[in-house]
Design an enzyme around this catalytic site. Structure first.
Site, PDB file in Angstrom:
ATOM      1  N   HIS A 103     -83.165 -31.910   7.303  1.00 47.78           N
ATOM      2  CA  HIS A 103     -83.472 -33.003   6.366  1.00 47.78           C
ATOM      3  C   HIS A 103     -82.258 -33.497   5.583  1.00 47.78           C
ATOM      4  O   HIS A 103     -82.345 -33.788   4.393  1.00 47.78           O
ATOM      5  CB  HIS A 103     -84.570 -32.576   5.401  1.00 47.78           C
ATOM      6  CG  HIS A 103     -85.915 -32.419   6.057  1.00 47.78           C
ATOM      7  ND1 HIS A 103     -86.281 -33.119   7.186  1.00 47.78           N
ATOM      8  CD2 HIS A 103     -86.984 -31.647   5.716  1.00 47.78           C
ATOM      9  CE1 HIS A 103     -87.522 -32.785   7.519  1.00 47.78           C
ATOM     10  NE2 HIS A 103     -87.970 -31.891   6.656  1.00 47.78           N
ATOM     11  N   HIS A 113     -91.729 -37.571   3.475  1.00 50.71           N
ATOM     12  CA  HIS A 113     -92.296 -36.226   3.598  1.00 50.71           C
ATOM     13  C   HIS A 113     -93.509 -36.051   2.675  1.00 50.71           C
ATOM     14  O   HIS A 113     -93.666 -35.001   2.035  1.00 50.71           O
ATOM     15  CB  HIS A 113     -91.228 -35.174   3.275  1.00 50.71           C
ATOM     16  CG  HIS A 113     -91.386 -33.881   4.002  1.00 50.71           C
ATOM     17  ND1 HIS A 113     -92.523 -33.105   3.909  1.00 50.71           N
ATOM     18  CD2 HIS A 113     -90.540 -33.213   4.840  1.00 50.71           C
ATOM     19  CE1 HIS A 113     -92.368 -32.012   4.640  1.00 50.71           C
ATOM     20  NE2 HIS A 113     -91.179 -32.055   5.221  1.00 50.71           N
ATOM     21  N   GLU A 140     -94.908 -37.029   9.481  1.00 45.00           N
ATOM     22  CA  GLU A 140     -93.603 -37.627   9.208  1.00 45.00           C
ATOM     23  C   GLU A 140     -93.198 -38.494  10.400  1.00 45.00           C
ATOM     24  O   GLU A 140     -92.816 -37.980  11.450  1.00 45.00           O
ATOM     25  CB  GLU A 140     -92.564 -36.540   8.963  1.00 45.00           C
ATOM     26  CG  GLU A 140     -92.929 -35.559   7.870  1.00 45.00           C
ATOM     27  CD  GLU A 140     -92.209 -34.240   8.033  1.00 45.00           C
ATOM     28  OE1 GLU A 140     -90.952 -34.238   7.997  1.00 45.00           O
ATOM     29  OE2 GLU A 140     -92.880 -33.212   8.217  1.00 45.00           O
TER      30      GLU A 140
END
Length: 358
Positions: A116, A187, A323
């Protein structure tokens, strides 16, 4: 009492978010659609804090798992609650990739991988915010060349809109001055029965995907696209989330549940990529996206360690994520759709989370 007055009391107070970080002001913004949907979004990480939707009984419920103050998001940073993710959402194997033969290295924050965006990703940045009207929030961020190891000065714009069709629309745009890789997503953690109502295992899930990308024990795709047929990953027909989540399947064991990328059959704003039904609320959420994949994650690392809105703990599997994204580790997987962004080109994508009553 009107819905507007009643539901406004369900949204976190702005005072819990008013703080200066690195010289930039953090705020909480309220958005409202013409048919009653409301949202609270902070420019700290572009996080969706609350989303109020009318249930089958007519009651407004908050379908987002999150906190009512900035401190909560900072303490639970590793869970990425509600955040915008970048530069690269999901995992990059060994924190390395090449562009034109040159290798780039990033911080390993999910050993042995980068997850991420690295050590301080977009989820922990204070975005510049403009609210042109009551239903729109525009967020922009300048990611400097070599920030977290990624080449190129990247200009990012994300626009949140609460529409008249009871959807939260997210538009992503980005430009660079050097070739770079990019994978932007959100997210948000959802519970369609309402935040704090228990596990999501009885939610009914349908994912419009014949295939998925199996992973190794480090959750990196092995480079194959395989059928979901005959596996616990087959949600082509509606099934309770919990039906196969404890199955004796190597992939399920690797992810401690579902934490896998689905290869979508359609990626446009006309055909749902996924449809979810809250078993108690009767709320239906349809997800539309122009991205080629969606990561289905079932809150497998929620541990009850943090107190969220209303004092509810973030207990195991009390929320799920869808996501919308490119595939994990695409920069190292030439068979996957490319995530390369070059100068002179604009990255664009759109995702909608649309709500209906069953």
């Amino acid at each position: 009492m009107t819905d507007t007055i009643a539901t406004s009391k369900m949204l976190p107070a702005t005072s819990g978010f008013e703080q200066t970080i690195d010289g930039k002001q953090v705020k909480l913004f309220y958005l409202k659609g013409k048919n009653g949907m409301q949202a609270a979004i902070t420019n700290y990480g572009g996080r969706v804090v609350s989303l109020l939707v009318k249930s089958q009984s007519g009651k407004m419920i908050d379908v987002i798992a999150g906190f009512d103050n900035l401190k909560g998001y900072q303490e639970a940073a590793g869970n990425y609650y509600g955040a915008l993710i970048g530069r690269y959402g999901n995992r990059i194997a060994n924190g390395k990739f090449k562009i034109d033969g040159k290798e780039y290295s990033m911080f390993i924050n999910n050993a042995p991988n980068t997850l991420h965006g690295g050590k301080v990703g977009f989820d922990s940045k204070v975005w510049d915010a403009v609210q042109p009207n009551e239903h729109t929030l525009e967020l922009t961020y300048h990611s400097a060349d070599m920030e977290e190891g990624f080449p190129g000065n990247l200009e990012v714009k994300v626009t949140y809109t609460v529409t008249r069709y009871n959807s939260l629309e997210i538009n992503y745009e980005a430009k660079t001055d050097k070739p770079t890789v990019i994978n932007l997503t959100n997210h948000a953690y959802f519970n369609l029965n309402g935040h704090g109502t228990g596990t999501v295992l009885k939610h009914i899930m349908q994912i419009n995907a014949d295939n998925y990308t199996p992973v190794n024990k480090n959750l990196i795709p092995v480079g194959k696209v395989e059928t979901v047929k005959g596996t616990p990953f087959d949600f082509r027909a509606p099934l309770p989330i919990g039906d196969g989540i404890e199955s004796d399947n190597e992939q399920i064991k690797f992810g401690h549940g579902y934490d896998h990328n689905y290869v979508l059959n359609s990626h446009n704003t006309q055909v749902p990529a996924a449809t979810v039904i809250g078993d108690q609320s009767g709320l239906v959420m349809k997800v539309f996206t122009t991205q080629p994949g969606v990561q289905f994650y079932t809150g497998n690392f929620m541990k009850g360690a943090f107190k969220m809105k209303g004092g509810h703990p973030d207990d195991f599997r009390t929320a799920f994520c869808l996501e919308t994204q490119h595939y994990p580790d695409s920069p190292n997987q030439p068979a996957f759709p490319s995530t390369l962004l070059e100068p002179g080109k604009t990255f664009k994508s759109v995702t909608l989370y649309q709500f209906e009553r069953k």
